[in-house]
Every structure is written in C-alpha cells, then in structure tokens.
Design a protein around this motif. Sequence first.
Motif, short mmCIF file in Angstrom:
data_model
loop_
_atom_site.label_atom_id
_atom_site.label_comp_id
_atom_site.label_asym_id
_atom_site.label_seq_id
_atom_site.Cartn_x
_atom_site.Cartn_y
_atom_site.Cartn_z
N PHE A 277 0.82 -1.21 0.00
CA PHE A 277 0.00 0.00 0.00
C PHE A 277 0.85 1.27 0.00
CE2 PHE A 277 -3.29 -3.01 0.82
CZ PHE A 277 -4.42 -2.43 0.29
N LEU A 278 2.16 1.12 0.20
CA LEU A 278 3.07 2.26 0.05
C LEU A 278 3.16 2.71 -1.41
CD1 LEU A 278 5.95 1.11 2.43
CD2 LEU A 278 4.27 2.92 2.85
N PHE A 279 2.67 1.87 -2.32
CA PHE A 279 2.65 2.26 -3.74
C PHE A 279 1.75 3.48 -3.96
CE2 PHE A 279 4.03 -2.16 -5.04
CZ PHE A 279 5.17 -1.74 -5.71
N ILE A 280 0.71 3.64 -3.15
CA ILE A 280 -0.24 4.74 -3.39
C ILE A 280 0.44 6.11 -3.29
CG2 ILE A 280 -2.33 5.87 -2.54
CD1 ILE A 280 -3.42 3.10 -1.87
N PRO A 281 1.11 6.43 -2.16
CA PRO A 281 1.81 7.73 -2.15
C PRO A 281 2.97 7.77 -3.13
CG PRO A 281 2.32 6.45 -0.16
CD PRO A 281 1.18 5.75 -0.85
N ALA A 282 3.61 6.62 -3.36
CA ALA A 282 4.74 6.60 -4.30
C ALA A 282 4.29 6.99 -5.71
CB ALA A 282 5.38 5.22 -4.31
N PHE A 283 3.17 6.43 -6.17
CA PHE A 283 2.66 6.77 -7.50
C PHE A 283 2.16 8.21 -7.55
CE2 PHE A 283 2.70 2.25 -8.55
CZ PHE A 283 2.98 2.28 -9.90
N TYR A 284 1.54 8.67 -6.48
CA TYR A 284 1.02 10.03 -6.46
C TYR A 284 2.14 11.05 -6.63
CZ TYR A 284 -0.95 14.38 -4.68
OH TYR A 284 -1.33 15.68 -4.54
N PHE A 285 3.19 10.90 -5.84
CA PHE A 285 4.28 11.88 -5.90
C PHE A 285 5.13 11.72 -7.15
CE2 PHE A 285 3.41 11.99 -1.27
CZ PHE A 285 3.19 13.36 -1.15
#
Length: 417
Positions: A337-345
């Motif tokens: 679920f760390l992918f969510i902020p990673a993709f956003y930024f």
Amino acid sequence: MSMDVAGAEAPVKGKFLGILVCWLLGNGSLFAWNSMLTIEDYYSHLFPNYHPTRVLTLSYQPFAFGITLIMTYYEAKMNTRLRNLAGFSLFFLGSFALIILDVATKGHGGLGVFIGVCIISAIFGTADANCQGALVGDLSLMCPEFIQSFMAGLAASGVLTSALRLITKAAFENSKDGLRIGAILFFSITCLFELVCLLLYTFVFAKLPIVKYYRTKAAAEGSKTVASDLAAAGIIAEQHGQIEEDPQKYKRLTTKELLMQNIDYAIDIYLIYVLTLSIFPGFLSEDTGEHNLGSWYALVLIAMYNVWDLIGRYVPLIPCLKLTSRKVMMAAVLARFLFIPAFYFTAKYGDQGYMIFLTSFLGLTNGYLTVCVLMEAPNGYNGPEQNALGNVLIVCLLGGLFSGVVLDWLWLIGKGW
C-alpha cells in the motif's frame, strides 16, 4: 474405465503438455479482456469524453465478480466442463462481436457505439466468471505446477496483448486510418486465439493421463464437479451409490469452514488486487501526465506492468524464493500500500523513468504474491475441498479487482471530470 486409483502414484505422462495447455488456457482466460484494455488509445480516440478505460473496467468487473460469487456458492454441484466451454465460447463470440460492431459503424464513435462496447465488456466479465473460477478450482486439485502455469498464463496474456498492440500501432501508425486498422487486426488475432483455447480444452486437456489421474482421484474422494470431464476422457464416475452407502467417507469441509481456515489467504488475495486495480490501468492511462513518449507512454507503462507481472509469477518456482510463511505473506501484502503515495508523488514530480520503475515493481509484486497464495492455500485438503477453496480465492481476487476499479476513480477528484 473405472475410477480405481487406490495406491496409484501420480503419473508424470502428459505433465509437460499439461503445463503448456494450462499456460495457454490462462492466456485465453484474459486475452480478450486485455485486448480491450490494451487498445485504450483507439477507444480514447473514439470516445474521448467517456473515460473508456475506467468505464469499460467498471462494466466488466460486476459481472465477473457477481457471477463468480453465485457459482462459488453452488460450486459442489456445478459442471466444471460446461462452465469452461461456456466461458471460452463467450470470449470468442465477444471478440468477434467487437469486430462486427466496428465494421458496421465504420469506426465512428458516439454514445450508442460506446454502450455496445460496454455490453461486450460485460460479456467478457461473464466469460471470466465461468473460466477463471472453474479452472482455478479444477487445477487446485492437481499438481502445483498446473496452477502456477495457469496464473503465469493470465499474466502472459497481458504481455502478449501489449506486444501485439505495440507492433500493430507501429505498423499502421503512418497509414490512413491506421489506428482503426491496427485495432481490427488486433481483435482478429484475439478471436483466433480464443478459438484455439476452446478447442484445446474441449479435445486435449481432459485426455492427458496426469489430468485423468487427478480428476479420477478427486471423484474417488467425492467430487461431482469433474464427472463431465471424466466422461469426455472415457471414464465413468460411479460414486453416487458409494456416497449413499458410506456418506462419512466423502464428508468434506463446508465452503464457510474453508474460508474461516484460510481467511488470511482470502484477505491477502483481496488486498493484492484492491491495490493493483486502484492504479492499473486507469491511473496509468489517464493520470501520469505528458512525457517524451507521447501517445506511446501509457502503452509502455501497461506493457512494463504486464512483463514484470509475468516474471513475478515464475519466481516462486525457485524453492528458496518461494514465500510460504503466512505472516510474512500478509506483511508483504500490506507493505504494497506504500505504492499509493509513491505513484502520487511520482506522477506529480517524477520523470517517466521513475514511473516505469514503479509500474514494473507493482507488476512484479502482484504476480509473485498471487502465485505464492494460490500454490500454498490448497495444501492439506482433499480434492473437493481444494476445488471449493480455489473458487473461494477467485471470488476474493475478483472482489479485490472490483473494489480496486471503484477506488481508481478517486484519482479524478479535483480534476474537473
């Protein structure tokens, strides 16, 4: 031919061909749907105001999930062979219908045509509900290599469709009406491939010695779902009278009991696909900005996801890299679920190279964790229970897909859509 398997060793004759056929059937179970996703540039051109990637996925998933849920509830009485034949037939007919629709409308867009494409997307969802649940349940009672090969085939369908789309796009990019010609050629190939899968399942798979062995063994343990496939291979199942004589011998855990014993696996598979489908393909197709690759950018991202998803599904075949700890598996799933902020930024501040890397890692972890769960979960159960558990896990997988598709729309908040 009777069902006597007492004391028999599992034959290896036909195992390699079985693995190959499972891989091809895995391809066929998603090839038509991936084809529809992969020509997103064509549908974005035809239907620029309708968010085709997101809407088509939303048309597909409720049917895939809902029908699979119903069939899982009745899985002990379902005819597995009929489910698979119906599924591959619908994939073939749906692919053919897309070609007819495009030819009949001469490649023009509009709301009516878009509704027609959405209906075909729903047909693909219905076909998926038949094929994927039935095959995973059926292969769960066979050797682990079969389920791994099937899951790898699912990922390979994305790789093949991406490669074919890149080739057809390049071949017709500079020709008049090239985008449409490439799309029609693309679906013609899809149509042919689905027909091949239908014929393979109908005339080849059921007659392999190793497949007959596992299905005969499952029938001897009380499974009714394999009767039609055994009949197609010339084996008559005679367990009805035996069940009446000794019902305790064929007693199995209920679907609810299987779910409770494997609730962590069910949550794992659900969360894997909630996360993945909240990013792929909608976010990658519409929300990653403009870069040097231009109209090729989304196609490249989807292709990289598919390639690394496929690679991830072969990693568990290396014993030292196969994940077996249930706790570690859950921790790995939650860490994704760390992918969510990673993709956003990355979409907001990063270059296309970082986005390609993130997309590749998303695919790698998706494929790897999926196969680890589906290879480990059936261990220790008899044939009917393995079939039921396979169906339950596919319900969780499709539930995750459906939830992810819905959550994917949250990326559009504040963008004036």
